[in-house]
Enzyme design. Structure first.
Site, mmCIF file in Angstrom:
data_model
loop_
_atom_site.group_PDB
_atom_site.id
_atom_site.type_symbol
_atom_site.label_atom_id
_atom_site.label_comp_id
_atom_site.label_asym_id
_atom_site.label_seq_id
_atom_site.Cartn_x
_atom_site.Cartn_y
_atom_site.Cartn_z
ATOM 1 N N THR A 1 47.390 1.575 1.487
ATOM 2 C CA THR A 1 46.746 1.417 2.801
ATOM 3 C C THR A 1 45.373 0.799 2.514
ATOM 4 O O THR A 1 45.016 0.591 1.356
ATOM 5 C CB THR A 1 46.510 2.785 3.459
ATOM 6 O OG1 THR A 1 45.594 3.516 2.608
ATOM 7 C CG2 THR A 1 47.793 3.587 3.618
ATOM 8 N N MET B 1 48.445 5.601 6.933
ATOM 9 C CA MET B 1 49.386 6.719 6.964
ATOM 10 C C MET B 1 49.520 7.320 8.352
ATOM 11 O O MET B 1 50.602 7.778 8.737
ATOM 12 C CB MET B 1 48.900 7.808 6.008
ATOM 13 C CG MET B 1 49.573 7.713 4.670
ATOM 14 S SD MET B 1 48.971 9.034 3.632
ATOM 15 C CE MET B 1 47.748 8.154 2.702
ATOM 16 N N LYS C 1 37.967 17.120 0.497
ATOM 17 C CA LYS C 1 39.422 17.299 0.399
ATOM 18 C C LYS C 1 39.772 18.669 -0.204
ATOM 19 O O LYS C 1 40.791 19.259 0.146
ATOM 20 C CB LYS C 1 40.039 16.147 -0.393
ATOM 21 C CG LYS C 1 39.975 14.808 0.353
ATOM 22 C CD LYS C 1 40.709 14.878 1.687
ATOM 23 C CE LYS C 1 40.725 13.575 2.439
ATOM 24 N NZ LYS C 1 41.518 13.626 3.686
ATOM 25 N N TYR D 1 33.877 12.744 -1.137
ATOM 26 C CA TYR D 1 35.274 12.717 -0.660
ATOM 27 C C TYR D 1 36.060 13.888 -1.249
ATOM 28 O O TYR D 1 36.736 14.630 -0.538
ATOM 29 C CB TYR D 1 35.895 11.378 -1.050
ATOM 30 C CG TYR D 1 37.346 11.218 -0.662
ATOM 31 C CD1 TYR D 1 37.708 10.886 0.641
ATOM 32 C CD2 TYR D 1 38.368 11.378 -1.602
ATOM 33 C CE1 TYR D 1 39.043 10.727 1.004
ATOM 34 C CE2 TYR D 1 39.695 11.225 -1.256
ATOM 35 C CZ TYR D 1 40.036 10.900 0.049
ATOM 36 O OH TYR D 1 41.357 10.743 0.399
ATOM 37 N N VAL E 1 36.770 12.213 15.382
ATOM 38 C CA VAL E 1 37.112 13.607 15.072
ATOM 39 C C VAL E 1 35.895 14.503 14.870
ATOM 40 O O VAL E 1 36.026 15.733 14.881
ATOM 41 C CB VAL E 1 38.057 13.710 13.843
ATOM 42 C CG1 VAL E 1 39.421 13.138 14.159
ATOM 43 C CG2 VAL E 1 37.443 13.062 12.597
HETATM 44 P P1 NAD Z 1 42.954 4.331 6.288
HETATM 45 O O1 NAD Z 1 41.533 4.073 5.984
HETATM 46 O O2 NAD Z 1 43.924 3.207 6.238
HETATM 47 O O3 NAD Z 1 43.110 5.028 7.722
HETATM 48 C C1 NAD Z 1 42.242 6.041 8.122
HETATM 49 C C2 NAD Z 1 42.194 6.065 9.637
HETATM 50 O O4 NAD Z 1 41.247 7.056 10.027
HETATM 51 C C3 NAD Z 1 41.721 4.723 10.236
HETATM 52 O O5 NAD Z 1 42.544 4.351 11.300
HETATM 53 C C4 NAD Z 1 40.311 5.044 10.690
HETATM 54 O O6 NAD Z 1 39.863 4.262 11.789
HETATM 55 C C5 NAD Z 1 40.449 6.513 11.071
HETATM 56 N N1 NAD Z 1 39.143 7.179 11.166
HETATM 57 C C6 NAD Z 1 38.075 7.043 10.346
HETATM 58 N N2 NAD Z 1 37.044 7.765 10.815
HETATM 59 C C7 NAD Z 1 37.477 8.369 11.946
HETATM 60 C C8 NAD Z 1 36.872 9.247 12.876
HETATM 61 N N3 NAD Z 1 35.581 9.647 12.765
HETATM 62 N N4 NAD Z 1 37.618 9.691 13.909
HETATM 63 C C9 NAD Z 1 38.903 9.285 14.054
HETATM 64 N N5 NAD Z 1 39.523 8.442 13.221
HETATM 65 C C10 NAD Z 1 38.806 7.987 12.175
HETATM 66 O O7 NAD Z 1 43.376 5.492 5.279
HETATM 67 P P2 NAD Z 1 44.797 6.134 4.887
HETATM 68 O O8 NAD Z 1 45.057 5.793 3.481
HETATM 69 O O9 NAD Z 1 45.825 5.863 5.914
HETATM 70 O O10 NAD Z 1 44.373 7.666 4.897
HETATM 71 C C11 NAD Z 1 44.999 8.642 5.708
HETATM 72 C C12 NAD Z 1 44.723 10.008 5.108
HETATM 73 O O11 NAD Z 1 45.308 10.095 3.798
HETATM 74 C C13 NAD Z 1 43.249 10.330 4.905
HETATM 75 O O12 NAD Z 1 43.033 11.696 5.179
HETATM 76 C C14 NAD Z 1 43.022 10.063 3.436
HETATM 77 O O13 NAD Z 1 41.924 10.771 2.925
HETATM 78 C C15 NAD Z 1 44.327 10.526 2.867
HETATM 79 N N6 NAD Z 1 44.641 9.991 1.550
HETATM 80 C C16 NAD Z 1 44.786 8.660 1.337
HETATM 81 C C17 NAD Z 1 45.129 8.195 0.056
HETATM 82 C C18 NAD Z 1 45.376 6.734 -0.238
HETATM 83 O O14 NAD Z 1 45.551 6.388 -1.435
HETATM 84 N N7 NAD Z 1 45.463 5.857 0.740
HETATM 85 C C19 NAD Z 1 45.290 9.114 -0.976
HETATM 86 C C20 NAD Z 1 45.114 10.465 -0.735
HETATM 87 C C21 NAD Z 1 44.801 10.901 0.533
#
Ligand code: NAD
Length: 256
Positions: free
Chosen positions: A186, A18, A155, A151, A61
């Protein structure tokens, strides 16, 4: 129409998923973007592809020093007006199988990381006369499921932190909102081990919108919050979950 012309944004976790979709959309809409991530190869390749309006910085982060570098990189590009706190990690384990180290690692990235991001941009955004902070929470910050205790806790915390920050920062023209994605295709959402079709059939078939979401469908919500179209929204919760939080069709129950 370039909806983010003249704006500079930091997007954490911007190397894939995302965050990547958000970085692509923001650049398409005229923003200068700092892609912050721990995935250096992926993040650098994406910044190269996006051209002069994107730059990659290594940003863990949970590190205060890394945040200083990221803000400095953004200020080289322009006036920092937008922060997307998107980076997060998830591990699925029962409470009985979750160690303190596992729990705290998730808190460090998802919760402390979001806090540090907010704190780091307050001074530059105040100096700029305002800004928009978008914290990516989750449907798991609105409801709960088994297997995601750490998690989900983080959140919900991001949701609370968003509201505190909105109250403290509104007087400076800084808006703070949370975005709550449902299941998105993703790596975190299962793309490494299931096709979209398999996920739709096994998980999403009874949802109001009976399919997994696409990263762009969340990125567009984030885009709106980053623009000056959203100037009266702060402390809000913006849901993009295919209706998951609303409820679902039940097999055997009457349905149109
Ligand atoms: P993803 O795992 O594909 O991407 C997450 C990114 O965060 C990766 O590029 C990773 O390297 C980076 N990351 C991890 N630890 C890090 C750190 N310490 N410092 C900097 N970067 C770091 O996940 P996504 O699905 O793209 O998730 C994006 C956001 O959406 C997240 O906050 C996730 O919790 C939220 N989310 C995702 C879903 C889903 O179904 N995919 C649902 C609800 C919420």
């Amino acid at each position: 129409m370039k909806r983010l012309a003249g704006k500079t944004a930091i997007i954490t976790g911007g190397a894939r998923g995302m965050g990547e979709a958000t970085a692509r959309l923001f650049v398409e809409h005229g923003a200068q973007v700092v892609i912050g991530d721990v995935l250096e190869a992926e993040g650098s390749a994406l910044a190269d592809e996006l051209g002069k309006n994107a730059t990659f910085v290594r940003l863990d982060v949970s590190s205060e020093a890394d945040w200083s570098n990221a803000v400095a990189a953004a200020e080289k590009l322009g006036t920092l007006n937008v922060l997307v706190n998107n980076a997060a990690i998830m591990r699925m384990t029962a409470i009985t199988d979750t160690t303190v180290a596992d729990f705290m690692q998730i808190v460090q990235v998802n919760q402390l990381g979001t806090f540090l991001g907010i704190r780091s941009v307050i001074a530059p955004m105040k100096a700029a006369g305002g800004g928009s902070i978008i914290n990516i929470s989750s449907i798991d910050g609105l409801h709960a499921q088994a297997g995601v205790s750490a998690y989900s806790s983080t959140k919900w915390a991001v949701r609370g932190l968003t509201k505190t920050a909105a109250i403290e920062l509104g007087q400076y023209g800084i808006r703070v909102n949370s975005v709550h994605p449902g299941g998105i295709y993703t790596e975190m959402g299962g793309s490494a081990f299931m096709t979209e079709e398999q996920l739709n059939e096994s998980v999403y078939k009874d949802f109001p919108i009976p399919r997994v979401g696409r990263p762009e469908e969340v990125a567009y919500v984030t885009l709106f919050l980053a623009t000056d179209e959203a100037t009266y929204s702060t402390g809000g919760e913006f849901i993009a979950d295919g209706g998951w939080f609303t409820g679902m069709r039940r097999p055997g129950m009457p349905c149109s």
